[in-house]
Scaffold this active site. Sequence first.
Site, PDB file in Angstrom:
ATOM      1  N   THR A   9      35.136  32.717  29.772  1.00  0.00           N
ATOM      2  CA  THR A   9      33.712  33.270  29.582  1.00  0.00           C
ATOM      3  C   THR A   9      33.669  31.399  30.825  1.00  0.00           C
ATOM      4  O   THR A   9      34.386  31.269  30.922  1.00  0.00           O
ATOM      5  CB  THR A   9      33.593  32.420  28.258  1.00  0.00           C
ATOM      6  OG1 THR A   9      31.869  32.542  28.057  1.00  0.00           O
ATOM      7  CG2 THR A   9      33.854  31.200  27.833  1.00  0.00           C
ATOM      8  N   LYS A  41      29.320  32.322  21.009  1.00  0.00           N
ATOM      9  CA  LYS A  41      30.231  31.189  20.965  1.00  0.00           C
ATOM     10  C   LYS A  41      29.859  29.774  20.709  1.00  0.00           C
ATOM     11  O   LYS A  41      30.585  28.850  21.356  1.00  0.00           O
ATOM     12  CB  LYS A  41      30.730  31.163  22.937  1.00  0.00           C
ATOM     13  CG  LYS A  41      30.965  33.077  23.532  1.00  0.00           C
ATOM     14  CD  LYS A  41      31.895  32.887  24.555  1.00  0.00           C
ATOM     15  CE  LYS A  41      31.558  34.468  24.879  1.00  0.00           C
ATOM     16  NZ  LYS A  41      32.420  34.434  26.263  1.00  0.00           N
ATOM     17  N   GLY A  53      31.232  24.762  21.319  1.00  0.00           N
ATOM     18  CA  GLY A  53      31.532  25.825  21.605  1.00  0.00           C
ATOM     19  C   GLY A  53      32.812  26.306  22.479  1.00  0.00           C
ATOM     20  O   GLY A  53      33.478  25.773  22.542  1.00  0.00           O
ATOM     21  N   SER A 132      36.543  30.689  32.653  1.00  0.00           N
ATOM     22  CA  SER A 132      36.819  30.788  33.917  1.00  0.00           C
ATOM     23  C   SER A 132      36.031  30.104  34.747  1.00  0.00           C
ATOM     24  O   SER A 132      35.751  30.028  35.510  1.00  0.00           O
ATOM     25  CB  SER A 132      37.342  32.468  33.749  1.00  0.00           C
ATOM     26  OG  SER A 132      35.828  33.074  33.531  1.00  0.00           O
ATOM     27  N   ALA A 164      27.526  31.989  36.631  1.00  0.00           N
ATOM     28  CA  ALA A 164      27.219  33.882  35.918  1.00  0.00           C
ATOM     29  C   ALA A 164      27.191  34.617  37.952  1.00  0.00           C
ATOM     30  O   ALA A 164      27.813  35.558  37.510  1.00  0.00           O
ATOM     31  CB  ALA A 164      26.426  34.237  35.048  1.00  0.00           C
ATOM     32  N   CYS A 167      31.385  34.236  38.671  1.00  0.00           N
ATOM     33  CA  CYS A 167      32.175  34.039  38.022  1.00  0.00           C
ATOM     34  C   CYS A 167      32.302  35.574  37.368  1.00  0.00           C
ATOM     35  O   CYS A 167      31.205  36.250  36.495  1.00  0.00           O
ATOM     36  CB  CYS A 167      32.786  32.740  36.515  1.00  0.00           C
ATOM     37  SG  CYS A 167      34.502  33.329  35.473  1.00  0.00           S
ATOM     38  N   THR A 170      32.229  35.524  33.645  1.00  0.00           N
ATOM     39  CA  THR A 170      31.142  35.036  32.821  1.00  0.00           C
ATOM     40  C   THR A 170      29.370  36.141  33.069  1.00  0.00           C
ATOM     41  O   THR A 170      29.355  36.753  34.712  1.00  0.00           O
ATOM     42  CB  THR A 170      30.303  33.794  33.766  1.00  0.00           C
ATOM     43  OG1 THR A 170      32.065  32.873  33.364  1.00  0.00           O
ATOM     44  CG2 THR A 170      29.651  33.079  33.366  1.00  0.00           C
TER      45      THR A 170
END
Length: 179
Positions: A9, A41, A53, A132, A164, A167, A170
């Site tokens: 994530t 998270k 987190g 990630s 986002a 990745c 994400t």
Amino acid sequence: MPAERIRSTTVMAIRHGNGVVMAADGQVTMGQTVVKSGANKLRRLYQGQVLAGFAGATADAFTLFERLEGKLETYAGNLTRAAVELAKDWRTDKVLRRLEALLLAADRQTLLIISGSGDVIDPEEGVAAIGSGGPFALAAARALIKNTSLSPEEIVKEAMRIAADICVYTNHEVRLESL
């Protein structure tokens, strides 16, 4: 048949002045499949004074949140001491050392990355990211901090958007917490 590993994530935080902003995306994947897009998270620990987190396996993260909360109670909210003690336990305990996760924890004065290999890292420049998409978010945040007048909240949101976009583990369903 081995269980599919749950992928990572993006979680990031910026410490500024006497506060901190932390954000995480909501995507949970198993193998190449997105199984949830709105997972939370992030957690508030120790009477809402600590943000935490996780990146990694969800069940492992819940275990680590509980352990960190216990350490915070034991050490009267001293995040650095609680993190060091958690990292020692995580590294040496037969059950805990199998956990696959990273934690990002912060209070108003401290920002730490905590790992199962015994690392407790106070990142440079008051910005950290894990998961990630962490390197993408970290690079974006550092550039924005140095080259814009955006607020910490705006920097976190934009850095998470950039992560986002890059990745595959994400998404854009970002939750943000601040102290």
